[in-house]
Write a protein that holds these residues in place. Structure first.
Motif, short mmCIF file in Angstrom:
data_model
loop_
_atom_site.label_atom_id
_atom_site.label_comp_id
_atom_site.label_asym_id
_atom_site.label_seq_id
_atom_site.Cartn_x
_atom_site.Cartn_y
_atom_site.Cartn_z
N PRO A 7 0.80 -1.23 0.00
CA PRO A 7 0.00 0.00 0.00
C PRO A 7 0.83 1.27 0.00
CG PRO A 7 -0.04 -1.03 2.16
CD PRO A 7 0.61 -2.01 1.24
N GLN A 8 2.09 1.18 0.38
CA GLN A 8 2.92 2.39 0.42
C GLN A 8 3.82 2.54 -0.80
OE1 GLN A 8 4.58 1.37 4.17
NE2 GLN A 8 2.98 2.38 5.35
N ILE A 177 -6.10 -6.82 4.22
CA ILE A 177 -4.69 -6.86 4.63
C ILE A 177 -3.93 -5.70 4.00
CG2 ILE A 177 -2.55 -8.18 4.41
CD1 ILE A 177 -4.30 -10.73 4.56
N PHE A 178 -4.20 -5.44 2.75
CA PHE A 178 -3.58 -4.35 2.00
C PHE A 178 -3.77 -3.02 2.74
CE2 PHE A 178 -3.76 -1.16 -1.48
CZ PHE A 178 -2.55 -1.43 -2.13
N GLN A 179 -5.00 -2.78 3.20
CA GLN A 179 -5.29 -1.53 3.91
C GLN A 179 -4.66 -1.51 5.29
OE1 GLN A 179 -9.53 -0.06 3.32
NE2 GLN A 179 -9.69 -2.07 2.38
N ALA A 180 -4.71 -2.64 6.00
CA ALA A 180 -4.17 -2.68 7.36
C ALA A 180 -2.65 -2.55 7.37
CB ALA A 180 -4.59 -3.98 8.05
N LEU A 181 -1.99 -3.02 6.30
CA LEU A 181 -0.53 -2.92 6.25
C LEU A 181 -0.04 -1.49 6.20
CD1 LEU A 181 0.37 -5.83 3.79
CD2 LEU A 181 1.04 -5.65 6.20
N ALA A 182 -0.93 -0.58 5.81
CA ALA A 182 -0.54 0.84 5.80
C ALA A 182 -0.34 1.39 7.20
CB ALA A 182 -1.61 1.65 5.07
N GLY A 184 1.69 0.35 9.55
CA GLY A 184 3.00 0.13 10.14
C GLY A 184 4.01 -0.19 9.07
N SER A 185 5.26 -0.25 9.46
CA SER A 185 6.32 -0.59 8.50
C SER A 185 6.32 -2.10 8.27
CB SER A 185 7.68 -0.15 9.02
OG SER A 185 8.09 -0.98 10.10
N ARG A 186 6.91 -2.52 7.18
CA ARG A 186 6.94 -3.95 6.85
C ARG A 186 7.68 -4.74 7.93
NH1 ARG A 186 3.13 -4.96 3.48
NH2 ARG A 186 4.20 -6.85 2.84
N ALA A 187 8.71 -4.16 8.51
CA ALA A 187 9.48 -4.86 9.53
C ALA A 187 8.69 -5.05 10.81
CB ALA A 187 10.77 -4.08 9.83
N GLU A 188 7.61 -4.29 10.99
CA GLU A 188 6.81 -4.38 12.21
C GLU A 188 5.68 -5.40 12.12
OE1 GLU A 188 7.19 0.22 13.85
OE2 GLU A 188 5.74 -0.24 12.26
N VAL A 189 5.53 -6.05 10.97
CA VAL A 189 4.45 -7.03 10.80
C VAL A 189 4.85 -8.36 11.42
CG1 VAL A 189 3.09 -8.33 9.12
CG2 VAL A 189 3.64 -5.94 8.69
N ARG A 190 4.02 -8.83 12.35
CA ARG A 190 4.27 -10.12 12.98
C ARG A 190 3.47 -11.23 12.31
NH1 ARG A 190 3.21 -10.05 19.10
NH2 ARG A 190 5.40 -9.44 19.22
N LYS A 191 2.21 -10.94 11.95
CA LYS A 191 1.34 -12.00 11.48
C LYS A 191 0.22 -11.42 10.62
CE LYS A 191 0.08 -14.81 14.74
NZ LYS A 191 -0.68 -15.35 15.93
N LEU A 192 -0.19 -12.17 9.60
CA LEU A 192 -1.41 -11.87 8.86
C LEU A 192 -2.50 -12.81 9.36
CD1 LEU A 192 -0.04 -11.62 5.18
CD2 LEU A 192 -0.07 -9.85 6.98
N VAL A 193 -3.67 -12.26 9.62
CA VAL A 193 -4.80 -13.07 10.10
C VAL A 193 -5.91 -12.99 9.05
CG1 VAL A 193 -6.45 -13.46 11.95
CG2 VAL A 193 -4.19 -12.52 12.49
N VAL A 194 -6.13 -14.10 8.38
CA VAL A 194 -7.13 -14.18 7.31
C VAL A 194 -8.42 -14.72 7.91
CG1 VAL A 194 -7.69 -15.17 5.06
CG2 VAL A 194 -5.32 -14.60 5.61
N THR A 195 -9.51 -13.98 7.75
CA THR A 195 -10.78 -14.44 8.31
C THR A 195 -11.54 -15.31 7.31
OG1 THR A 195 -11.90 -12.43 7.58
CG2 THR A 195 -11.03 -12.45 9.83
N VAL A 266 -17.74 -9.51 8.60
CA VAL A 266 -17.65 -8.05 8.65
C VAL A 266 -16.18 -7.61 8.77
CG1 VAL A 266 -18.31 -5.96 9.91
CG2 VAL A 266 -19.95 -7.83 9.64
N VAL A 267 -15.42 -8.32 9.59
CA VAL A 267 -13.97 -8.11 9.65
C VAL A 267 -13.36 -9.00 8.56
CG1 VAL A 267 -11.88 -8.39 11.02
CG2 VAL A 267 -13.97 -7.55 12.10
N HIS A 268 -12.77 -8.37 7.57
CA HIS A 268 -12.38 -9.13 6.39
C HIS A 268 -10.97 -9.72 6.48
CE1 HIS A 268 -16.11 -8.18 4.49
NE2 HIS A 268 -15.95 -6.91 4.83
N SER A 269 -10.15 -9.20 7.32
CA SER A 269 -8.86 -9.78 7.70
C SER A 269 -8.14 -8.78 8.58
CB SER A 269 -8.00 -10.18 6.50
OG SER A 269 -8.40 -11.45 6.00
N MET A 270 -7.00 -9.20 9.14
CA MET A 270 -6.30 -8.38 10.11
C MET A 270 -4.79 -8.52 9.95
SD MET A 270 -8.67 -9.35 13.43
CE MET A 270 -8.98 -11.07 12.97
N VAL A 271 -4.07 -7.53 10.46
CA VAL A 271 -2.61 -7.59 10.53
C VAL A 271 -2.20 -7.37 11.98
CG1 VAL A 271 -0.44 -6.54 9.81
CG2 VAL A 271 -2.31 -6.78 8.16
#
Length: 409
Positions: A7-8, A177-182, A184-195, A266-271
């Motif tokens: 996204p960035q 996920i695309f929107q939520a990744l905005a 924080g920085s890529r290095a700060e991502v711990r996990k993707l949560v797919v609903t 309703v929650v489509h996924s999370m970071v």
């Protein structure tokens, strides 16, 4: 992380935005994604203009209606036999006006995908979307990707062509996920949560699932989709495909991609970030929102879909995935880890097994069981193998034939 969908990072297409509306090509225009995309376009004529359409050819009246309403210059159909009916339908609607050029045949969508435009929305269903995906990327267009299969079966091929930020995902999970990744920085991502909604059979045991009928499986609780995608949602094969897609889009290892069941959709996924914070994207289940974000990126399209109504009480539930009853996600992780042509085998075998189930030739639980057998027989790719489109097509042909044999057995 070397992310295809970042996204960035905003890819500049070979063809820049003209002074007027952004020019789009829509592939799979008569399907669910395509028709909703056209709805967004028609409600925002100042923002978008569709210059070309492609479809399989089974709904020529709708295709002609779309072409005339949008004023496209090119229409493509995969079925050459549909051309006379399409031409007649266009003539009846154009009323003496100029008719669009008609392309036909198995390569028509690929040709359309490379036409001059800003963005190509690939809404084709199935791995036949691979060549159009590659054509759009090679032509330097922004690829608005709803055809997850093309990325999954042709992962290395797509990654070799796509520049960072050139792909904008349309799946509700991946746009979330695309929107939520905005955040924080890529290095700060711990996990993707797919609903996952859990489909119509959430909470049922494997023994209970063995008895379900096609009619049961086609009754999805929250989404209106085509039959193959609906069955894939019921088996959770669709969620397995999305895990592979998330790995390829965002370059996150499989052990850091989690699936959680969320029946309300309703929650489509999370970071989840390294500080313990989790960012979620929420909206009522309506594909026009992710479609509009995809074709409008980096800008949003106002009022493209309803928002959550915060004046009404609501409960959102989350449950761990039952991997014993629904083994498709773990199988997909194995397939994604194998790489090579294994994802193509997984996807093709599943399509054949879904067809066998819908025709009453295979039990519901037999879908994933049979796919697992085909994947096991296929095995791991040889070390150092370079993937080609021909490799993918050959693997798919073999997987389809073998799945049909096992389903008939």
């Amino acid at each position: 992380m070397n992310s295809l969908a970042h996204p960035q990072l905003r890819f500049t297409p070979t063809v820049r935005d003209p002074e007027g509306p952004r020019e789009l090509v829509v592939l799979g225009s008569t399907g669910s994604i395509g028709t909703q995309a056209i709805d967004v376009v028609l409600r925002n004529p100042d923002r978008f203009a569709v210059v070309a359409l492609s479809a399989a050819g089974g709904r020529v009246e709708l295709l002609a209606e779309q072409a005339v309403a949008l004023g496209v210059h090119t229409v493509a159909v995969a079925d050459e036999a549909a051309v006379p009916a399409l031409r007649a339908a266009l003539e009846a609607r154009a009323r003496g006006g100029a008719l669009p050029r008609i392309l036909a045949g198995p390569d028509a969508a690929t040709e359309v995908a490379a036409l001059e435009c800003h963005s190509v929305l690939n809404g084709i269903t199935g791995s036949i979307g691979l060549r159009p995906t590659l054509a759009a990327l090679e032509a330097g267009r922004v690829l608005v990707l709803a055809n997850k299969e093309s990325l999954i079966v042709g992962g290395p091929l797509v990654k070799a062509l796509a520049a960072p930020g050139q792909i904008v995902p349309v799946d509700s999970e991946h746009t979330a996920i695309f929107q939520a990744l905005a955040g924080g920085s890529r290095a700060e991502v711990r996990k993707l949560v797919v609903t996952a909604s859990g489909g119509p059979f959430r909470g049922r045991s494997r023994e209970e699932l063995a008895k379900v009928t096609p009619q049961d499986a086609l009754a999805h609780p929250t989404w209106a989709m085509g039959p193959v995608i609906t069955i894939n949602s019921a088996t959770l094969v669709n969620k397995g495909l999305e895990v592979i897609e998330a790995h390829l889009l965002y370059d996150v290892p499989f052990d850091r991609i989690e699936v959680v069941v969320h029946p309300q959709s309703v929650v489509h996924s999370m970071v989840e970030f390294t500080d313990g914070s989790t960012l979620a994207q929420a909206s009522p289940p309506d594909m026009r929102m992710p479609i509009s974000l995809g074709i409008g990126w980096p800008d949003r399209v106002a009022d493209s879909a309803p928002a959550c109504d915060w004046t009404k009480a609501a409960t959102w539930e989350f449950f761990p995935l039952d991997n014993e009853a629904f083994p498709a996600v773990e199988l997909a992780r194995e397939v994604g880890t194998l790489g090579g042509t294994a994802p193509a085998v997984f996807n093709a075998a599943n399509e054949e097994c879904v067809a066998a189930f819908l025709e009453g030739r295979l039990a519901f639980t037999g879908i994933v069981d049979t796919v697992a057998k085909v994947v096991a027989e296929h095995g791991a790719p040889a070390a150092g193998t370079t993937l080609t489109v021909e490799d993918v097509l050959h693997a798919e042909d073999w997987a389809r034939a073998r799945a049909r044999e096992l389903a008939a057995g």
